[in-house]
Design a protein around this motif. Structure first.
Motif, PDB file in Angstrom:
ATOM      1  N   LEU A  13       0.822  -1.216   0.000  1.00 39.94           N
ATOM      2  CA  LEU A  13       0.000   0.000   0.000  1.00 39.94           C
ATOM      3  C   LEU A  13       0.855   1.264   0.000  1.00 39.94           C
ATOM      4  O   LEU A  13       0.556   2.222  -0.722  1.00 39.94           O
ATOM      5  N   VAL A  14       1.923   1.251   0.794  1.00 41.52           N
ATOM      6  CA  VAL A  14       2.809   2.420   0.833  1.00 41.52           C
ATOM      7  C   VAL A  14       3.495   2.593  -0.519  1.00 41.52           C
ATOM      8  O   VAL A  14       3.576   3.707  -1.052  1.00 41.52           O
ATOM      9  N   GLY A  15       3.980   1.510  -1.106  1.00 42.27           N
ATOM     10  CA  GLY A  15       4.617   1.583  -2.416  1.00 42.27           C
ATOM     11  C   GLY A  15       3.679   2.113  -3.476  1.00 42.27           C
ATOM     12  O   GLY A  15       4.053   2.939  -4.314  1.00 42.27           O
ATOM     13  N   PHE A  16       2.430   1.672  -3.450  1.00 47.58           N
ATOM     14  CA  PHE A  16       1.429   2.148  -4.403  1.00 47.58           C
ATOM     15  C   PHE A  16       1.163   3.635  -4.208  1.00 47.58           C
ATOM     16  O   PHE A  16       1.105   4.407  -5.167  1.00 47.58           O
ATOM     17  N   THR A  17       1.048   4.057  -2.943  1.00 49.64           N
ATOM     18  CA  THR A  17       0.807   5.471  -2.644  1.00 49.64           C
ATOM     19  C   THR A  17       1.980   6.334  -3.081  1.00 49.64           C
ATOM     20  O   THR A  17       1.794   7.415  -3.643  1.00 49.64           O
ATOM     21  N   VAL A  18       3.196   5.856  -2.839  1.00 50.88           N
ATOM     22  CA  VAL A  18       4.385   6.587  -3.266  1.00 50.88           C
ATOM     23  C   VAL A  18       4.402   6.701  -4.787  1.00 50.88           C
ATOM     24  O   VAL A  18       4.720   7.758  -5.339  1.00 50.88           O
ATOM     25  N   GLY A  19       4.049   5.620  -5.475  1.00 47.50           N
ATOM     26  CA  GLY A  19       4.003   5.648  -6.935  1.00 47.50           C
ATOM     27  C   GLY A  19       2.986   6.644  -7.467  1.00 47.50           C
ATOM     28  O   GLY A  19       3.221   7.316  -8.472  1.00 47.50           O
ATOM     29  N   MET A  23       5.187  10.991  -2.746  1.00 50.90           N
ATOM     30  CA  MET A  23       5.542  11.257  -1.353  1.00 50.90           C
ATOM     31  C   MET A  23       6.540  10.216  -0.868  1.00 50.90           C
ATOM     32  O   MET A  23       6.460   9.051  -1.251  1.00 50.90           O
ATOM     33  N   GLY A  24       7.467  10.609  -0.023  1.00 46.81           N
ATOM     34  CA  GLY A  24       8.487   9.698   0.474  1.00 46.81           C
ATOM     35  C   GLY A  24       7.905   8.540   1.260  1.00 46.81           C
ATOM     36  O   GLY A  24       7.066   8.729   2.134  1.00 46.81           O
ATOM     37  N   GLY A  25       8.364   7.349   0.949  1.00 49.84           N
ATOM     38  CA  GLY A  25       7.877   6.149   1.621  1.00 49.84           C
ATOM     39  C   GLY A  25       8.200   6.123   3.103  1.00 49.84           C
ATOM     40  O   GLY A  25       7.441   5.594   3.904  1.00 49.84           O
ATOM     41  N   GLY A  26       9.349   6.688   3.490  1.00 51.98           N
ATOM     42  CA  GLY A  26       9.732   6.702   4.901  1.00 51.98           C
ATOM     43  C   GLY A  26       8.762   7.496   5.751  1.00 51.98           C
ATOM     44  O   GLY A  26       8.512   7.163   6.903  1.00 51.98           O
ATOM     45  N   ALA A  27       8.186   8.533   5.161  1.00 55.31           N
ATOM     46  CA  ALA A  27       7.213   9.352   5.887  1.00 55.31           C
ATOM     47  C   ALA A  27       5.931   8.566   6.145  1.00 55.31           C
ATOM     48  O   ALA A  27       5.177   8.898   7.052  1.00 55.31           O
ATOM     49  N   SER A  47      15.424  -0.126   8.779  1.00 55.88           N
ATOM     50  CA  SER A  47      14.864  -1.031   7.772  1.00 55.88           C
ATOM     51  C   SER A  47      14.353  -0.251   6.571  1.00 55.88           C
ATOM     52  O   SER A  47      14.553  -0.661   5.413  1.00 55.88           O
ATOM     53  N   ASP A  48      13.719   0.881   6.821  1.00 58.11           N
ATOM     54  CA  ASP A  48      13.236   1.715   5.728  1.00 58.11           C
ATOM     55  C   ASP A  48      14.398   2.268   4.907  1.00 58.11           C
ATOM     56  O   ASP A  48      14.320   2.351   3.686  1.00 58.11           O
ATOM     57  N   LEU A  49      15.488   2.622   5.579  1.00 60.46           N
ATOM     58  CA  LEU A  49      16.660   3.134   4.862  1.00 60.46           C
ATOM     59  C   LEU A  49      17.271   2.075   3.953  1.00 60.46           C
ATOM     60  O   LEU A  49      17.684   2.376   2.831  1.00 60.46           O
ATOM     61  N   VAL A  50      17.319   0.834   4.422  1.00 63.00           N
ATOM     62  CA  VAL A  50      17.867  -0.238   3.589  1.00 63.00           C
ATOM     63  C   VAL A  50      16.975  -0.466   2.374  1.00 63.00           C
ATOM     64  O   VAL A  50      17.460  -0.642   1.254  1.00 63.00           O
ATOM     65  N   ALA A  51      15.657  -0.438   2.566  1.00 58.58           N
ATOM     66  CA  ALA A  51      14.739  -0.592   1.425  1.00 58.58           C
ATOM     67  C   ALA A  51      14.919   0.556   0.435  1.00 58.58           C
ATOM     68  O   ALA A  51      14.949   0.348  -0.785  1.00 58.58           O
ATOM     69  N   ALA A  52      15.075   1.766   0.947  1.00 55.37           N
ATOM     70  CA  ALA A  52      15.274   2.928   0.074  1.00 55.37           C
ATOM     71  C   ALA A  52      16.602   2.831  -0.668  1.00 55.37           C
ATOM     72  O   ALA A  52      16.705   3.256  -1.822  1.00 55.37           O
ATOM     73  N   VAL A  54      17.873   0.328  -1.931  1.00 57.61           N
ATOM     74  CA  VAL A  54      17.663  -0.518  -3.109  1.00 57.61           C
ATOM     75  C   VAL A  54      16.803   0.198  -4.145  1.00 57.61           C
ATOM     76  O   VAL A  54      17.096   0.168  -5.338  1.00 57.61           O
ATOM     77  N   MET A  55      15.743   0.880  -3.692  1.00 57.74           N
ATOM     78  CA  MET A  55      14.757   1.444  -4.627  1.00 57.74           C
ATOM     79  C   MET A  55      15.159   2.788  -5.226  1.00 57.74           C
ATOM     80  O   MET A  55      14.901   3.049  -6.397  1.00 57.74           O
ATOM     81  N   LYS A  56      15.758   3.661  -4.453  1.00 55.75           N
ATOM     82  CA  LYS A  56      16.019   5.026  -4.932  1.00 55.75           C
ATOM     83  C   LYS A  56      16.979   5.118  -6.111  1.00 55.75           C
ATOM     84  O   LYS A  56      16.733   5.904  -7.019  1.00 55.75           O
ATOM     85  N   PRO A  57      18.072   4.344  -6.140  1.00 57.64           N
ATOM     86  CA  PRO A  57      18.941   4.437  -7.323  1.00 57.64           C
ATOM     87  C   PRO A  57      18.227   4.037  -8.618  1.00 57.64           C
ATOM     88  O   PRO A  57      18.469   4.636  -9.669  1.00 57.64           O
ATOM     89  N   VAL A  58      17.345   3.074  -8.530  1.00 51.22           N
ATOM     90  CA  VAL A  58      16.594   2.647  -9.719  1.00 51.22           C
ATOM     91  C   VAL A  58      15.683   3.779 -10.185  1.00 51.22           C
ATOM     92  O   VAL A  58      15.657   4.138 -11.365  1.00 51.22           O
ATOM     93  N   GLY A  59      14.923   4.368  -9.261  1.00 49.83           N
ATOM     94  CA  GLY A  59      14.040   5.480  -9.612  1.00 49.83           C
ATOM     95  C   GLY A  59      14.819   6.673 -10.134  1.00 49.83           C
ATOM     96  O   GLY A  59      14.420   7.320 -11.113  1.00 49.83           O
ATOM     97  N   GLY A  60      15.953   6.974  -9.497  1.00 48.94           N
ATOM     98  CA  GLY A  60      16.788   8.086  -9.941  1.00 48.94           C
ATOM     99  C   GLY A  60      17.320   7.857 -11.348  1.00 48.94           C
ATOM    100  O   GLY A  60      17.340   8.777 -12.179  1.00 48.94           O
TER     101      GLY A  60
END
Length: 113
Positions: A13-19, A23-27, A47-52, A54-60
């Motif tokens: 749900l958070v990933g879908f909302t961020v998409g 809005m930042g997923g950590g928030a 844990s959120d930082l580790v997930a980010a 992985v995800m942020k470089p791909v999005g960037g």
């Protein structure tokens, strides 16, 4: 390894909302982990930082390839955020270790609200 379906659903749900919103997923995810799943604040943030991580470089990379990045703005963001990230680590180190930090973060979050 045990996978909790409720946590996975919250992540979905958070990933879908961020998409949808950008809005930042950590928030979103960190408070959900702490408030609804009773995860310790330090574990939720890390844990959120580790997930980010992985995800942020791909999005960037996707945005950079599409030309939607304002590089001048990126420079200013880096100029402010990188030193602040190191300052945050220094502050956490000064707060103590383990359970002491967990308790102080809880006190600070109650004091803030």
């Amino acid at each position: 390894m045990h996978v909790d379906p409720a946590v996975a659903l919250a992540g979905l749900l958070v990933g879908f909302t961020v998409g949808l919103t950008g809005m930042g997923g950590g928030a979103l995810m960190t408070p959900i982990l702490v408030l609804f799943f009773k995860i310790q604040p330090l574990a939720a943030v890390s844990s959120d930082l580790v997930a980010a991580f992985v995800m942020k470089p791909v999005g960037g990379a996707v945005h950079l390839r599409r030309g939607t990045v304002n590089t001048s703005l990126v420079r200013w963001l880096v100029l402010g955020s990188v030193p602040s990230a190191f300052a945050g680590v220094v502050l956490l180190r000064r707060l103590g270790d383990g359970a002491v930090v967990q308790e102080r973060i809880k006190i600070a979050s109650v004091w803030r609200s």
